[in-house]
Design an enzyme around this catalytic site. Structure first.
Site, PDB file in Angstrom:
ATOM      1  N   CYS A 149       0.818  -1.206   0.000  1.00 21.77           N
ATOM      2  CA  CYS A 149       0.000   0.000   0.000  1.00 21.77           C
ATOM      3  C   CYS A 149       0.858   1.265   0.000  1.00 21.77           C
ATOM      4  O   CYS A 149       2.079   1.218   0.131  1.00 21.77           O
ATOM      5  CB  CYS A 149      -0.925  -0.006   1.220  1.00 21.77           C
ATOM      6  SG  CYS A 149      -2.377   1.062   1.002  1.00 21.77           S
ATOM      7  N   ASP A 185      -6.223  -2.717  11.268  1.00 24.50           N
ATOM      8  CA  ASP A 185      -5.051  -1.839  11.306  1.00 24.50           C
ATOM      9  C   ASP A 185      -4.928  -1.193  12.682  1.00 24.50           C
ATOM     10  O   ASP A 185      -5.895  -1.138  13.450  1.00 24.50           O
ATOM     11  CB  ASP A 185      -5.186  -0.751  10.235  1.00 24.50           C
ATOM     12  CG  ASP A 185      -3.845  -0.156   9.810  1.00 24.50           C
ATOM     13  OD1 ASP A 185      -2.828  -0.400  10.485  1.00 24.50           O
ATOM     14  OD2 ASP A 185      -3.830   0.562   8.790  1.00 24.50           O
TER      15      ASP A 185
END
Length: 227
Positions: free
Chosen positions: A6, A141
């Site tokens: 990412c 996350d």
């Protein structure tokens, strides 16, 4: 082990991630050091192999805006950040009709005491997402202060282990937050996720990947053994 790289900001990093075997490359559209525009991503995605997912990390709550961004940028997957919003997920599911997949991000707050609300809240949210039956994957996350991604900080994997193990079997769980080549084996061994997501852990500087760390991360992810 599914692997997403990412925080890409340029074609060189995204193409290298794909070449090294990443399953997905991610682009951040929210304010951050790695923020990109739909036009920037639209110049990158046509040059990536068709088998590689193009994931947009989006904080918007407007289904029309999200759909327009996904189309312009050439995304195959939308990753929603912020609070869990079932009506928004339902609108996007109807709008995309299977053409774009959905990843819901959930958070574990870093710095809480053991036995804190993160474990209870995550368990409840897992059940809510599973009950919808329309989310393709769930990404967990770290949340550090107001920052819900790209922090480079891991949450308490030991405490989270029971929550991950008890998650509905229908959920494909992706682990993010503080991952780097050196700790993949520990992370996978403790939590047994379906996939891994990394950004700052393979960077040379914010928004620029280190080819060496990128290669090592993907290699170690493939070698990791789930419990």
């Amino acid at each position: 082990m599914w692997v997403k790289i990412c925080g890409n900001t340029n074609i060189e990093d995204a193409a290298l991630a794909a070449e090294l075997g990443a399953d997905a490359v991610g682009f951040v559209f929210a304010p951050s050091k790695r923020q990109v525009t739909a036009a920037q991503v639209a110049a990158i995605t046509p040059h990536l192999p068709s088998a590689v997912e193009r994931v947009g990390v989006i904080y918007s709550r407007d289904a029309e805006e999200i759909a327009a961004l996904a189309e312009e940028a050439g995304l195959t997957t939308v990753q929603l950040h912020g609070r869990l919003d079932e009506p928004l997920l339902l609108r996007l599911h109807q709008k995309f009709a299977g053409t774009v997949q959905l990843i819901q991000t959930l958070h574990w707050v870093v710095g809480e005491e053991p036995g804190s609300s993160s474990a209870r809240q995550l368990a409840v949210q897992f059940e809510r997402v599973a009950a919808l039956g329309i989310v393709d994957r769930v990404l967990v996350d770290s949340k550090v202060g107001a920052a819900g991604g790209g922090t480079g900080v891991a949450f308490d994997w030991t405490e989270a282990r029971e929550v991950f193990a008890a998650a509905p079997r229908s959920l494909r769980l992706i682990l993010a937050g503080g991952l780097r080549p050196e700790n993949i084996a520990q992370a996978v061994g403790q939590l047994g996720p379906w996939g891994l997501d990394v950004s700052s852990g393979v960077e040379a500087s914010p928004g620029r990947k280190s080819p060496q760390r990128l290669a090592q991360f993907i290699e170690n992810a493939r070698a990791a053994v789930t419990p």
